[in-house]
Design an enzyme around this catalytic site. Structure first.
Site, PDB file in Angstrom:
ATOM      1  N   VAL A   1      47.203  -1.298  -5.811  1.00 43.82           N
ATOM      2  CA  VAL A   1      46.828  -2.197  -6.882  1.00 43.82           C
ATOM      3  C   VAL A   1      46.120  -3.512  -6.372  1.00 43.82           C
ATOM      4  O   VAL A   1      45.094  -3.720  -6.887  1.00 43.82           O
ATOM      5  CB  VAL A   1      47.975  -2.286  -7.827  1.00 43.82           C
ATOM      6  CG1 VAL A   1      47.771  -3.443  -8.647  1.00 43.82           C
ATOM      7  CG2 VAL A   1      48.760  -1.307  -8.353  1.00 43.82           C
ATOM      8  N   CYS A   2      46.621  -4.044  -5.295  1.00 42.39           N
ATOM      9  CA  CYS A   2      46.001  -5.105  -4.853  1.00 42.39           C
ATOM     10  C   CYS A   2      44.621  -4.758  -3.976  1.00 42.39           C
ATOM     11  O   CYS A   2      43.759  -5.789  -4.019  1.00 42.39           O
ATOM     12  CB  CYS A   2      46.952  -5.843  -3.692  1.00 42.39           C
ATOM     13  SG  CYS A   2      48.809  -6.230  -4.046  1.00 42.39           S
ATOM     14  N   ASP A   3      44.568  -3.702  -3.440  1.00 44.35           N
ATOM     15  CA  ASP A   3      43.388  -3.242  -3.091  1.00 44.35           C
ATOM     16  C   ASP A   3      42.332  -3.389  -4.065  1.00 44.35           C
ATOM     17  O   ASP A   3      41.238  -3.666  -3.858  1.00 44.35           O
ATOM     18  CB  ASP A   3      43.655  -1.931  -2.427  1.00 44.35           C
ATOM     19  CG  ASP A   3      42.275  -1.309  -1.693  1.00 44.35           C
ATOM     20  OD1 ASP A   3      42.218  -1.294  -0.630  1.00 44.35           O
ATOM     21  OD2 ASP A   3      41.442  -0.903  -2.378  1.00 44.35           O
TER      22      ASP A   3
END
Length: 164
Positions: free
Chosen positions: A57-59
């Site tokens: 998700v952060c990627d």
């Protein structure tokens, strides 16, 4: 503020910010292991906090802002996490990140605490976005209620386009 991480409530420390507030100072560590504070930033800025840059998700969030940031002249995007600067630097190099500046709050947690995103039990930052204008006023805030979800990309980018 009620935030959840994987469906479970999490305790978040710090000040909850809102549009109109003056952005608080902070000291994080950049990828060269040097301190980076509010005074080292200028213009219109998007500050993103993420739990760990090297998760799906952060990627996706950081890659999306890396792509979209180049479409808004004069806007600088910062992604702040608890990841060590070495890991952030390696991840950025491996993924061609050139339009987002990554920094770590691992030392003092001043960003997380001053922006109300430090998740005490997990030792990570909650997902949030802050758009700051050139006079250091916050023009947009989003604390993502479920930390594992994406923020509202369009609202953040539109707020950055309107900020001066």
């Amino acid at each position: 503020m009620n935030l959840k991480f994987q469906g479970k409530p999490v305790k978040v420390s710090g000040n909850t910010l809102k549009a109109g507030d003056t952005v608080p100072d902070f000291v994080v560590t950049n990828n060269a292991l040097e301190p980076l504070s509010l005074n080292d930033t200028k213009g219109v800025r998007i500050f993103l906090t993420v739990p760990s840059i090297d998760t799906p998700v952060c990627d996706l969030e950081t890659r999306t802002f890396n792509e979209k940031a180049s479409e808004i002249p004069g806007v600088t995007v910062y992604t702040i996490s608890m990841d060590l600067p070495f890991a952030q630097s390696r991840w950025c190099a491996a993924n061609g990140i050139k339009n987002v500046i990554t920094a770590s709050d691992f030392k003092d947690r001043t960003f997380g605490k001053n922006f109300g995103t430090y998740m005490d039990d997990l030792g990570l930052l909650a997902r949030a976005a802050f758009v700051v204008d050139s006079s250091n006023k916050i023009t947009y805030v989003e604390y993502v209620p479920e930390v594992t979800n994406q923020p509202d990309f369009d609202s953040i980018l539109n707020a950055a386009k309107k900020a001066k």
